[in-house]
Design an enzyme around this catalytic site. Sequence first.
Site, PDB file in Angstrom:
ATOM      1  N   SER A  53      -4.739 -17.871  13.564  1.00 47.16           N
ATOM      2  CA  SER A  53      -3.609 -17.786  14.495  1.00 47.16           C
ATOM      3  C   SER A  53      -3.601 -18.996  15.416  1.00 47.16           C
ATOM      4  CB  SER A  53      -3.755 -16.531  15.345  1.00 47.16           C
ATOM      5  OG  SER A  53      -2.857 -16.580  16.432  1.00 47.16           O
ATOM      6  N   LYS A  77      -9.997 -15.276  15.495  1.00 46.89           N
ATOM      7  CA  LYS A  77      -9.146 -16.156  14.704  1.00 46.89           C
ATOM      8  C   LYS A  77      -9.753 -17.550  14.520  1.00 46.89           C
ATOM      9  CE  LYS A  77      -5.737 -13.392  13.657  1.00 46.89           C
ATOM     10  NZ  LYS A  77      -5.759 -12.804  12.289  1.00 46.89           N
ATOM     11  N   TYR A 103      -9.127 -11.703  20.385  1.00 45.63           N
ATOM     12  CA  TYR A 103      -8.328 -12.121  19.221  1.00 45.63           C
ATOM     13  C   TYR A 103      -8.554 -13.602  18.886  1.00 45.63           C
ATOM     14  CZ  TYR A 103      -3.897 -12.596  16.576  1.00 45.63           C
ATOM     15  OH  TYR A 103      -2.928 -12.840  15.628  1.00 45.63           O
TER      16      TYR A 103
HETATM   17  P1  NAI Z   1       1.551  -6.070  11.596  1.00 49.25           P
HETATM   18  O1  NAI Z   1       1.035  -5.197  12.678  1.00 49.25           O
HETATM   19  O2  NAI Z   1       2.962  -5.918  11.154  1.00 49.25           O
HETATM   20  O3  NAI Z   1       0.647  -5.970  10.314  1.00 49.25           O
HETATM   21  C1  NAI Z   1      -0.756  -5.810  10.367  1.00 49.25           C
HETATM   22  C2  NAI Z   1      -1.115  -4.745   9.353  1.00 49.25           C
HETATM   23  O4  NAI Z   1      -2.537  -4.612   9.287  1.00 49.25           O
HETATM   24  C3  NAI Z   1      -0.561  -3.372   9.738  1.00 49.25           C
HETATM   25  O5  NAI Z   1       0.219  -2.851   8.667  1.00 49.25           O
HETATM   26  C4  NAI Z   1      -1.804  -2.545  10.003  1.00 49.25           C
HETATM   27  O6  NAI Z   1      -1.656  -1.172   9.658  1.00 49.25           O
HETATM   28  C5  NAI Z   1      -2.830  -3.236   9.144  1.00 49.25           C
HETATM   29  N1  NAI Z   1      -4.199  -2.976   9.598  1.00 49.25           N
HETATM   30  C6  NAI Z   1      -4.645  -3.033  10.870  1.00 49.25           C
HETATM   31  N2  NAI Z   1      -5.952  -2.727  10.906  1.00 49.25           N
HETATM   32  C7  NAI Z   1      -6.338  -2.481   9.635  1.00 49.25           C
HETATM   33  C8  NAI Z   1      -7.580  -2.138   9.039  1.00 49.25           C
HETATM   34  N3  NAI Z   1      -8.672  -1.969   9.798  1.00 49.25           N
HETATM   35  N4  NAI Z   1      -7.647  -1.982   7.704  1.00 49.25           N
HETATM   36  C9  NAI Z   1      -6.531  -2.144   6.936  1.00 49.25           C
HETATM   37  N5  NAI Z   1      -5.323  -2.452   7.454  1.00 49.25           N
HETATM   38  C10 NAI Z   1      -5.231  -2.636   8.776  1.00 49.25           C
HETATM   39  O7  NAI Z   1       1.323  -7.583  12.111  1.00 49.25           O
HETATM   40  P2  NAI Z   1       1.597  -8.995  11.410  1.00 49.25           P
HETATM   41  O8  NAI Z   1       2.261  -9.837  12.421  1.00 49.25           O
HETATM   42  O9  NAI Z   1       2.217  -8.842  10.085  1.00 49.25           O
HETATM   43  O10 NAI Z   1       0.113  -9.548  11.274  1.00 49.25           O
HETATM   44  C11 NAI Z   1      -0.498  -9.898  10.043  1.00 49.25           C
HETATM   45  C12 NAI Z   1      -1.610 -10.889  10.324  1.00 49.25           C
HETATM   46  O11 NAI Z   1      -1.052 -12.107  10.813  1.00 49.25           O
HETATM   47  C13 NAI Z   1      -2.611 -10.423  11.381  1.00 49.25           C
HETATM   48  O12 NAI Z   1      -3.901 -10.830  11.018  1.00 49.25           O
HETATM   49  C14 NAI Z   1      -2.168 -11.165  12.613  1.00 49.25           C
HETATM   50  O13 NAI Z   1      -3.205 -11.321  13.548  1.00 49.25           O
HETATM   51  C15 NAI Z   1      -1.725 -12.472  12.007  1.00 49.25           C
HETATM   52  N6  NAI Z   1      -0.846 -13.262  12.858  1.00 49.25           N
HETATM   53  C16 NAI Z   1       0.443 -12.893  13.048  1.00 49.25           C
HETATM   54  C17 NAI Z   1       1.261 -13.657  13.854  1.00 49.25           C
HETATM   55  C18 NAI Z   1       2.693 -13.358  14.019  1.00 49.25           C
HETATM   56  O14 NAI Z   1       3.392 -14.203  14.662  1.00 49.25           O
HETATM   57  N7  NAI Z   1       3.206 -12.234  13.521  1.00 49.25           N
HETATM   58  C19 NAI Z   1       0.729 -14.838  14.583  1.00 49.25           C
HETATM   59  C20 NAI Z   1      -0.603 -15.173  14.256  1.00 49.25           C
HETATM   60  C21 NAI Z   1      -1.366 -14.388  13.429  1.00 49.25           C
END
Ligand code: NAI
Length: 300
Positions: free
Chosen positions: A153, A170, A166
């Site tokens: 990130s 990251k 976080y």
């Molecule tokens: P999101 O919340 O939509 O998706 C994350 C998913 O991970 C969720 O569906 C959740 O149920 C699942 N999850 C959480 N803990 C879990 C576990 N212990 N085991 C299995 N599944 C689990 O969020 P998003 O934005 O799609 O994030 C995806 C990745 O991208 C994350 O790692 C986030 O930190 C990273 N990220 C996202 C950014 C953004 O702008 N959306 C920016 C930088 C990084």
Amino acid sequence: MSELRYEGRVAIVTGAGHGLGRQHALELAGRGAKVVVNDLGGDRSGAGASAGPAQDVVEEIKKNGGEAVANPDNVATVEGAQAIVQTALDAFGKIDIVVNNAGILRDRSFKNMTPEEFDGVIAVHLRGSFLVASAAWAHLREQGYGRIVNTSSPAGLFGNFGQANYSTAKMGLVGFTKTLAHEGRKYGIKANAIAPVAWTRMTEDLLPAANADALGVDKVTPLVAYLVHESNEASGEVYTVGGGRVARILVAEGPGWGKKGDLSVEDIRDNWEAINAAEPHTVPANVGEQMGPLIQHLGS
Ligand code: NAI
């Protein structure tokens, strides 16, 4: 130019029930990969669990004519990570691609952050990525082929208020990715990291609503899909991606300053400008290359 396809490849995408992971899973399956859609199904902070989100994505993939299987396990436990990999082996007989994407947020100013809030976030992002990659590694090594993408990130690379937990996780993933790239090289395994920006439930109260479409998850997934394709040669790299823009992030070292013999505190003060110079910089590909200027300094 020909279309990039993934027939014959088996992919694990963690946290694929929502957001970015869901899009990665849909895209890879749409291009012929068999996909394990993992998601614990909790809320943004990681509370709760539900098999629903992973199952819904699998049904969507199947409706589109693709092949996928759901897995509701927790990436942050050894048993969960092993079960995710086992799901791929049971359903499809092998693993080629691991996309570590699962993540949660427990933001708090550093002054108020508890050890539990720190540990919980490290457990999912950093330990979870380690555990899933670790469970898959022997299979990737044995077949002499693998593609891993870890999700870093901008907050980790550059720091962000309220995200000590976080950002630690990251940035940790950057070191993890670079080491996997080194250790995987002779086994045909390539590991890279992305630092995305996208409109998801994780960012909907942080990013301006007007940019929801412009920052869609579909503007991130093509990079991930490219990095896990067999034609990708990059490894150990980090790319920032969002809104249709992609750039390589460099871990660079400035020209530095040095002297032979005794080094005093005043030497540091008096040469502070040269020590902080950013140009000309180098981008070492490994610790050997990073040691180059030091060895030259010692020998000169
Ligand atoms: P999101 O919340 O939509 O998706 C994350 C998913 O991970 C969720 O569906 C959740 O149920 C699942 N999850 C959480 N803990 C879990 C576990 N212990 N085991 C299995 N599944 C689990 O969020 P998003 O934005 O799609 O994030 C995806 C990745 O991208 C994350 O790692 C986030 O930190 C990273 N990220 C996202 C950014 C953004 O702008 N959306 C920016 C930088 C990084």
